[in-house]
Design a protein around this motif. Structure first.
Motif, short mmCIF file in Angstrom:
data_model
loop_
_atom_site.label_atom_id
_atom_site.label_comp_id
_atom_site.label_asym_id
_atom_site.label_seq_id
_atom_site.Cartn_x
_atom_site.Cartn_y
_atom_site.Cartn_z
N VAL A 1 -3.21 -10.69 -2.30
CA VAL A 1 -1.96 -10.32 -2.96
C VAL A 1 -0.81 -10.89 -2.14
CG1 VAL A 1 -2.82 -8.27 -4.11
CG2 VAL A 1 -1.92 -8.10 -1.80
N THR A 2 0.22 -11.29 -2.84
CA THR A 2 1.37 -11.88 -2.16
C THR A 2 2.62 -11.10 -2.52
OG1 THR A 2 1.73 -13.42 -3.97
CG2 THR A 2 0.35 -14.18 -2.18
N GLN A 3 3.56 -11.15 -1.66
CA GLN A 3 4.84 -10.48 -1.91
C GLN A 3 5.67 -11.35 -2.84
OE1 GLN A 3 7.10 -9.67 1.58
NE2 GLN A 3 8.28 -8.07 0.57
N ARG A 4 6.20 -10.74 -3.89
CA ARG A 4 7.04 -11.46 -4.85
C ARG A 4 8.46 -11.56 -4.31
NH1 ARG A 4 4.23 -13.24 -9.57
NH2 ARG A 4 2.28 -12.13 -9.48
N GLU A 5 9.24 -12.37 -4.95
CA GLU A 5 10.63 -12.56 -4.51
C GLU A 5 11.46 -11.29 -4.67
OE1 GLU A 5 12.66 -16.03 -5.84
OE2 GLU A 5 10.88 -17.26 -5.66
N THR A 6 11.18 -10.50 -5.70
CA THR A 6 11.91 -9.25 -5.87
C THR A 6 11.00 -8.10 -5.50
OG1 THR A 6 11.25 -9.00 -8.17
CG2 THR A 6 13.28 -10.23 -7.76
N ARG A 7 11.54 -7.10 -4.91
CA ARG A 7 10.75 -5.96 -4.45
C ARG A 7 10.27 -5.09 -5.61
NH1 ARG A 7 12.46 -3.25 0.88
NH2 ARG A 7 10.93 -4.49 1.92
N ASP A 8 10.94 -5.16 -6.76
CA ASP A 8 10.59 -4.29 -7.88
C ASP A 8 9.39 -4.81 -8.67
OD1 ASP A 8 12.69 -2.65 -7.21
OD2 ASP A 8 14.09 -3.68 -8.54
N GLU A 9 9.07 -6.06 -8.52
CA GLU A 9 7.99 -6.65 -9.30
C GLU A 9 6.67 -6.54 -8.51
OE1 GLU A 9 6.76 -10.95 -11.20
OE2 GLU A 9 8.77 -10.63 -10.47
N PRO A 10 5.65 -5.85 -9.05
CA PRO A 10 4.38 -5.73 -8.32
C PRO A 10 3.66 -7.09 -8.27
CG PRO A 10 4.17 -4.77 -10.49
CD PRO A 10 5.63 -5.15 -10.32
N ALA A 11 2.92 -7.32 -7.21
CA ALA A 11 2.17 -8.56 -7.06
C ALA A 11 0.98 -8.59 -8.01
CB ALA A 11 1.70 -8.73 -5.62
#
Length: 78
Positions: free
Chosen positions: A63-73
């Motif tokens: 799993v990777t961290q997305r650019e926005t914190r609100d969007e789950p990977a």
């Protein structure tokens, strides 16, 4: 360690460990191994007398961290 393969070192170490277990009063032992291991480890264990009693499949998902914190990977379905 590739340079030691095929020289009986693993088998000798296993035999030594098993003899030690018997001296200590153990009546059985087990181990876990990747059945797809390309090193020949499975054959070493079989020659030592181990048999497969169960097998399992492990799943992994990076799993990777997305650019926005609100969007789950990973999509979550409820």
């Amino acid at each position: 360690m590739k340079e030691w393969r095929g020289r009986g070192v693993a088998g000798a170490l296993i035999a030594h460990a098993l003899a030690s277990f018997v001296r200590q009063g153990y009546s059985s032992t087990s181990l876990g191994v990747d059945l797809d291991n390309p090193t020949g480890a499975v054959g070493v264990y079989e020659r030592a007398g181990f048999t497969v009693t169960r097998s399992s499949t492990n799943y992994a998902l990076p799993v990777t961290q997305r650019e926005t914190r609100d969007e789950p990977a990973v999509a979550v379905h409820e």
